[in-house]
Design a protein around this motif. Sequence first.
Motif, PDB file in Angstrom:
ATOM      1  N   ILE A 159      42.098  41.252  38.385  1.00 50.43           N
ATOM      2  CA  ILE A 159      43.252  41.062  37.693  1.00 50.43           C
ATOM      3  C   ILE A 159      43.157  40.107  36.548  1.00 50.43           C
ATOM      4  O   ILE A 159      42.716  39.115  36.689  1.00 50.43           O
ATOM      5  N   GLU A 162      49.159  33.102  31.890  1.00 45.35           N
ATOM      6  CA  GLU A 162      49.759  32.837  33.249  1.00 45.35           C
ATOM      7  C   GLU A 162      50.452  31.319  33.161  1.00 45.35           C
ATOM      8  O   GLU A 162      50.042  30.497  32.370  1.00 45.35           O
ATOM      9  N   HIS A 178      49.484  32.612  40.520  1.00 45.23           N
ATOM     10  CA  HIS A 178      48.099  32.389  40.483  1.00 45.23           C
ATOM     11  C   HIS A 178      47.623  32.296  41.921  1.00 45.23           C
ATOM     12  O   HIS A 178      46.739  33.151  42.375  1.00 45.23           O
ATOM     13  N   ILE A 221      47.944  35.282  44.090  1.00 41.87           N
ATOM     14  CA  ILE A 221      46.670  36.337  43.942  1.00 41.87           C
ATOM     15  C   ILE A 221      45.544  35.793  44.485  1.00 41.87           C
ATOM     16  O   ILE A 221      44.463  36.832  45.057  1.00 41.87           O
ATOM     17  N   LEU A 252      40.793  36.798  39.593  1.00 40.85           N
ATOM     18  CA  LEU A 252      41.662  36.509  38.821  1.00 40.85           C
ATOM     19  C   LEU A 252      41.260  35.894  37.425  1.00 40.85           C
ATOM     20  O   LEU A 252      40.681  34.941  37.521  1.00 40.85           O
TER      21      LEU A 252
END
Length: 191
Positions: free
Chosen positions: A150, A155, A162, A165, A172
């Motif tokens: 991802i 962010e 965060h 995920i 990420l």
Amino acid sequence: MELLERKIQEEGIALPGNVLKVDSFLNHQIDPELSLAMGREFARLFRDAGIDRVLTVEASGIAIGVMAAMELGVPLVFARKKKSVLMHEPVYKHEVYSFTKKETSEIIVLQKYLPAGENVLVIDDFLANGEAALGLASIVEEAGSKVAGIGIAIEKAFQRGHQRIIDKGYHLEALASIASLDDGKITFVEK
């Protein structure tokens, strides 16, 4: 990504309610050179993941997603937020809540554009609570494919997206990570 952070500092506006306004270069007017640089960076970060396809959601993720897809030499698919009258074929869909818009939307992808057995890179412009990214990841898995990673342009590290995920086990990568928007000041996470 230094170029993106510099652009955020120069043109971004921290608004009340932990909202970052970047419409001058990311999600209303688009800076094509910055989008290309972000796409190249995502391609570099995920090149070894064997990406078969990039998936994003309309509209703000498309510019970055198409640049990443072009660099990786793979197709870009974007989830629609409204079902078109032309969509008569089977679809994957998932409901997502937008932190900025304060509304729930159904994101939709035609099944024929998301085949099973692929490694899919999810790209989005913002990560707040993770709803859009996790909704896209859910669609990828429903399609019988793997979320290879991802990629997020910006962010807000002080919100829960965060961690949500990471807790799901996804790889990420965020190009700019905001630590705070307090008092109208944009502060980045220290590297």
